[in-house]
Design an enzyme around this catalytic site. Structure first.
Site, PDB file in Angstrom:
ATOM      1  N   CYS A   1       7.065 -10.032  -5.360  1.00 19.36           N
ATOM      2  CA  CYS A   1       5.741 -10.739  -6.606  1.00 19.36           C
ATOM      3  C   CYS A   1       5.823 -12.083  -7.049  1.00 19.36           C
ATOM      4  O   CYS A   1       5.701 -12.667  -7.483  1.00 19.36           O
ATOM      5  CB  CYS A   1       5.916 -10.383  -7.950  1.00 19.36           C
ATOM      6  SG  CYS A   1       4.290  -8.224  -7.431  1.00 19.36           S
TER       7      CYS A   1
ATOM      8  N   GLY B   1       2.571  -0.289  -2.031  1.00 21.03           N
ATOM      9  CA  GLY B   1       3.472   0.760  -1.671  1.00 21.03           C
ATOM     10  C   GLY B   1       4.192   0.275  -0.639  1.00 21.03           C
ATOM     11  O   GLY B   1       4.277  -1.084  -0.067  1.00 21.03           O
TER      12      GLY B   1
ATOM     13  N   CYS C   1      -3.263  -4.948 -13.196  1.00 17.84           N
ATOM     14  CA  CYS C   1      -4.216  -5.967 -12.883  1.00 17.84           C
ATOM     15  C   CYS C   1      -4.073  -5.733 -11.050  1.00 17.84           C
ATOM     16  O   CYS C   1      -3.607  -4.376 -10.888  1.00 17.84           O
ATOM     17  CB  CYS C   1      -3.339  -7.144 -12.220  1.00 17.84           C
ATOM     18  SG  CYS C   1      -1.481  -7.115 -10.883  1.00 17.84           S
TER      19      CYS C   1
END
Length: 393
Positions: A81, A117, A213
């Site tokens: 991220c 995932g 989110c």
């Protein structure tokens, strides 16, 4: 080291999975907007760093070739991220070191619906050690991994400091109030604290659905240049990257036996401390912050990690309105990941886009009055954290 300026930024509206253009079209559109904002063409770009998480190798070239095939180095970046800010980190290093005087950082993501995932299930997971600690500390193997990590961190804060579930709901409601003024955000509908509390409970007593989110598609970009290049080509020189740091995990991630450390509290704290030292300022000098609120729980934890409030006092910070307009420091004026959306590879550069406009004074209804110093925090588990400090040049 050369002064590094943000000459141009670009961002496209974020969208739900299935409602966006393909990744290469999104990436090219954001890159073109950054070049247009800077007032320069792609032929001047000497290097490019393209960030994405879900995609095959050389997706960056596929997107950038739409802007031109100039033979420049194109480096593809994947750091979970924090991918977008990692691309920004590498671009800044290239300019600061003198390796290149005009560099494009690009981030994009074409995501699928549902929880995150693993894609490659036939090999060791990079989250193997994180999962072992999480299994020991919180269990709940039936819950998707991201929810276990960040829900567990929120639960740790609740147990340690008595933080109420409603406090996380206040953070989510604040995000929606900010996002309603952001035409590029995915969710612009304002929600109340009661709306958040009454949403589907995905971890009883710990998290409702609105505290997480959404998966999102989108793209954003930034053009970084040296001061000499900007002056030579008549580009704007009003926003500078004054300091930046990247950290990865420390032994405390696993040894502290605390889910707040598992999700990177020490990485965040150390990166922020390094940035404050480089810039010669403290958190009290920051006017506006874009931080990694993938879950409302992580926003609260990050207030303390960045020094916006003392350890254990985040709940009071929220309840007093210290995190919004009229308070101590405006956090996530864009609506953050919670409302703006979180296309993994684009998130760090979308934060750069927002803070650049804040320092230019061009953020329209989201404008933080008198903003001169801005802080960006982007976190990826597995792990990496990038903290960047911008200043009016």
């Amino acid at each position: 080291m050369a002064k590094v300026l943000v000459a141009g930024v670009g961002m496209i509206p974020f969208a739900k999975p299935g409602n966006s253009a393909p990744y290469d079209e999104m990436g090219a559109a954001a890159g073109a907007l950054a070049l247009k904002d800077a007032g320069i063409d792609y032929g001047h770009v000497r290097q490019a760093y393209a960030g994405y998480v879900y995609g095959d190798s050389t997706c960056g070239q596929k997107a950038l070739y739409r802007l031109g095939m100039t033979g420049i180095p194109v480096v593809n970046v994947n750091n979970n991220c924090s991918t977008g800010s990692t691309a920004l980190f590498l671009a800044r290093q290239a300019v600061a070191s003198g390796a290149a005087d005009c560099v494009l950082a690009l981030g994009f993501e074409q995501m699928k619906p549902g929880a995150l995932g693993s894609v490659f299930t036939d090999r060791t997971s990079p989250f193997e050690d994180f999962d072992k600690v999480t299994d020991d500390l919180v269990g709940m193997p039936e819950i998707p991994l991201a929810l276990r990590y960040f829900g567990g961190a929120g639960l740790s804060h609740m147990k340690k400091y008595g933080t109420k579930l409603e406090t996380f709901a206040r953070i989510r409601a604040k995000a929606s109030r900010h996002a309603k003024n952001n035409p590029l955000a995915l969710f612009r509908q304002e929600v109340s604290v009661d709306d958040v509390m009454n949403a589907q409970m995905i971890w009883p007593g710990v998290m409702t659905r609105l505290m997480a989110c959404p998966p999102t598609c989108g793209a954003a970009a930034a053009l970084l240049v040296s001061e000499a290049f900007a002056k030579r080509h008549g580009l704007r020189t009003d926003v500078e990257i004054a300091a930046q740091a990247m950290t990865t995990d420390y032994p405390s991630t696993f040894e502290a036996r605390d889910m707040m450390q598992v999700v990177g509290a020490d990485m965040s704290r150390t990166a922020a401390d390094q940035v404050y030292e480089q810039a010669g300022i403290g958190p009290q000098d920051v006017d506006v912050v874009e931080l990694h609120d993938c879950f409302a729980q992580n926003e609260l934890i990050t207030y303390e990690a960045l020094g916006l409030c003392p350890l254990g006092e985040a709940e009071g910070f929220v309840e007093s309105g210290g995190n919004t307009y009229g308070g101590r420091v405006v956090t996530n004026p864009s609506g953050g990941l919670l409302s703006k959306g979180h296309p993994l590879g684009a998130t760090g550069l979308a934060q750069c886009y927002e803070l650049t406009h804040q320092l230019r004074g061009t953020a329209d209804a989201r404008q933080v009055e008198g903003a001169r110093v801005a802080l960006q925090h982007n976190l990826g588990l597995g792990g990496a954290c990038v903290v960047t400090l911008y200043r009016q040049a």
